[in-house]
Design a protein around this motif. Sequence first.
Motif, PDB file in Angstrom:
ATOM      1  N   VAL A 197     -39.918  12.713 -20.915  1.00 25.45           N
ATOM      2  CA  VAL A 197     -41.236  13.212 -20.489  1.00 25.45           C
ATOM      3  C   VAL A 197     -41.687  12.309 -19.344  1.00 25.45           C
ATOM      4  O   VAL A 197     -41.128  11.228 -19.144  1.00 25.45           O
ATOM      5  N   PRO A 198     -42.686  12.716 -18.565  1.00 21.53           N
ATOM      6  CA  PRO A 198     -43.078  11.905 -17.393  1.00 21.53           C
ATOM      7  C   PRO A 198     -43.477  10.468 -17.742  1.00 21.53           C
ATOM      8  O   PRO A 198     -43.059   9.514 -17.081  1.00 21.53           O
ATOM      9  N   GLY A 199     -44.307  10.319 -18.789  1.00 22.15           N
ATOM     10  CA  GLY A 199     -44.764   8.975 -19.147  1.00 22.15           C
ATOM     11  C   GLY A 199     -45.202   8.904 -20.596  1.00 22.15           C
ATOM     12  O   GLY A 199     -45.162   9.902 -21.329  1.00 22.15           O
ATOM     13  N   ARG A 212     -40.397   8.557 -18.750  1.00 22.26           N
ATOM     14  CA  ARG A 212     -39.599   8.216 -17.557  1.00 22.26           C
ATOM     15  C   ARG A 212     -40.258   7.091 -16.741  1.00 22.26           C
ATOM     16  O   ARG A 212     -39.609   6.386 -15.996  1.00 22.26           O
ATOM     17  N   PHE A 213     -41.548   6.901 -16.892  1.00 27.03           N
ATOM     18  CA  PHE A 213     -42.270   5.847 -16.173  1.00 27.03           C
ATOM     19  C   PHE A 213     -41.659   4.483 -16.546  1.00 27.03           C
ATOM     20  O   PHE A 213     -41.290   4.269 -17.698  1.00 27.03           O
ATOM     21  N   ASN A 214     -41.550   3.561 -15.565  1.00 27.49           N
ATOM     22  CA  ASN A 214     -40.875   2.261 -15.805  1.00 27.49           C
ATOM     23  C   ASN A 214     -39.463   2.467 -16.354  1.00 27.49           C
ATOM     24  O   ASN A 214     -39.029   1.791 -17.296  1.00 27.49           O
ATOM     25  N   ASP A 215     -38.744   3.423 -15.763  1.00 27.37           N
ATOM     26  CA  ASP A 215     -37.433   3.803 -16.289  1.00 27.37           C
ATOM     27  C   ASP A 215     -36.441   2.638 -16.301  1.00 27.37           C
ATOM     28  O   ASP A 215     -35.495   2.642 -17.086  1.00 27.37           O
ATOM     29  N   GLY A 261     -40.984   4.088 -24.702  1.00 34.42           N
ATOM     30  CA  GLY A 261     -41.646   4.059 -23.400  1.00 34.42           C
ATOM     31  C   GLY A 261     -42.009   2.629 -23.055  1.00 34.42           C
ATOM     32  O   GLY A 261     -41.802   1.704 -23.853  1.00 34.42           O
ATOM     33  N   CYS A 262     -42.580   2.475 -21.873  1.00 35.34           N
ATOM     34  CA  CYS A 262     -42.986   1.139 -21.428  1.00 35.34           C
ATOM     35  C   CYS A 262     -44.265   1.257 -20.618  1.00 35.34           C
ATOM     36  O   CYS A 262     -44.298   1.969 -19.601  1.00 35.34           O
ATOM     37  N   VAL A 263     -45.304   0.587 -21.083  1.00 35.07           N
ATOM     38  CA  VAL A 263     -46.581   0.568 -20.361  1.00 35.07           C
ATOM     39  C   VAL A 263     -46.872  -0.877 -19.977  1.00 35.07           C
ATOM     40  O   VAL A 263     -46.961  -1.759 -20.843  1.00 35.07           O
ATOM     41  N   ILE A 264     -46.960  -1.122 -18.676  1.00 36.12           N
ATOM     42  CA  ILE A 264     -47.182  -2.483 -18.175  1.00 36.12           C
ATOM     43  C   ILE A 264     -48.566  -2.544 -17.541  1.00 36.12           C
ATOM     44  O   ILE A 264     -48.917  -1.690 -16.713  1.00 36.12           O
TER      45      ILE A 264
HETATM   46  O1  LIG Z   1     -45.310   5.352 -19.492  1.00 37.43           O
HETATM   47  C1  LIG Z   1     -46.150   4.937 -18.685  1.00 37.43           C
HETATM   48  N1  LIG Z   1     -47.002   5.812 -18.080  1.00 37.43           N
HETATM   49  C2  LIG Z   1     -47.924   5.363 -17.180  1.00 37.43           C
HETATM   50  N2  LIG Z   1     -48.722   6.272 -16.586  1.00 37.43           N
HETATM   51  C3  LIG Z   1     -48.405   7.687 -16.576  1.00 37.43           C
HETATM   52  C4  LIG Z   1     -48.926   8.420 -17.816  1.00 37.43           C
HETATM   53  O2  LIG Z   1     -48.149   8.086 -18.965  1.00 37.43           O
HETATM   54  C5  LIG Z   1     -48.821   9.934 -17.599  1.00 37.43           C
HETATM   55  O3  LIG Z   1     -47.466  10.286 -17.429  1.00 37.43           O
HETATM   56  C6  LIG Z   1     -49.625  10.378 -16.395  1.00 37.43           C
HETATM   57  O4  LIG Z   1     -50.957   9.893 -16.496  1.00 37.43           O
HETATM   58  C7  LIG Z   1     -49.641  11.906 -16.262  1.00 37.43           C
HETATM   59  O5  LIG Z   1     -50.221  12.474 -17.416  1.00 37.43           O
HETATM   60  C8  LIG Z   1     -48.019   3.988 -16.883  1.00 37.43           C
HETATM   61  N3  LIG Z   1     -48.974   3.476 -15.968  1.00 37.43           N
HETATM   62  O6  LIG Z   1     -49.734   4.264 -15.329  1.00 37.43           O
HETATM   63  O7  LIG Z   1     -49.057   2.236 -15.761  1.00 37.43           O
HETATM   64  C9  LIG Z   1     -47.123   3.088 -17.532  1.00 37.43           C
HETATM   65  O8  LIG Z   1     -47.128   1.839 -17.317  1.00 37.43           O
HETATM   66  N4  LIG Z   1     -46.228   3.593 -18.413  1.00 37.43           N
END
Ligand SMILES: O=c1[nH]c(NC[C@H](O)[C@H](O)[C@H](O)CO)c([N+](=O)[O-])c(=O)[nH]1
Length: 154
Positions: A53-55, A21-24, A79-82
């Motif tokens: 899921v959260p991230g 869900r992060f960077n949704d 997912g997307c991690v920036i």
């Molecule tokens: O999917 C992501 N999760 C991110 N962090 C959350 C991580 O995936 C977990 O959900 C969190 O650490 C809780 O376990 C990111 N950053 O922090 O930048 C991101 O860019 N992308």
Amino acid sequence: MNRIDTKLIGTDLKIAIVAGRFNDFITSQLVSGAEGALVSHDVDTEDIDLIYVPGAFEIPLAAKTLAESGNYDAVVALGCVIRGSTTHYDYVCNEAAKGISQAGLTTGVPVMFGIVTTENIEQAIERAGTKAGNKGAETATGAIEMANLMKKIR
Ligand SMILES: O=c1[nH]c(NC[C@H](O)[C@H](O)[C@H](O)CO)c([N+](=O)[O-])c(=O)[nH]1
């Protein structure tokens, strides 16, 4: 030489999409691209399950659990991690990649790596349906190929 090829036909395949869900604002575009690719290759929309899921860090656990269930022919991890100002990016990317790979290897179910890992937002946007295509659609198409291939080589 016998070449074992597979067709990109998704009839009767059951696919799970696990999305962080992060960077949704990016991930939602990846999910949309993946669903569109699956349906356009004849996967029945009723045979596609979407799990959030959260991230990205949580994707491997969900992906492995879904693969172990025996209910799916492939799992698409999106997912997307920036990159930010800390080293957090590296940990999240590395663990997501390692965990997704292990989920496939330990279960024998294809778990596809559709995590966009970029230096900045612009690069992420380019990979979510603009200049560089849609990573979700690309990953979903690979899932169909791998699911059909595994049926053949097992
Ligand atoms: O999917 C992501 N999760 C991110 N962090 C959350 C991580 O995936 C977990 O959900 C969190 O650490 C809780 O376990 C990111 N950053 O922090 O930048 C991101 O860019 N992308």
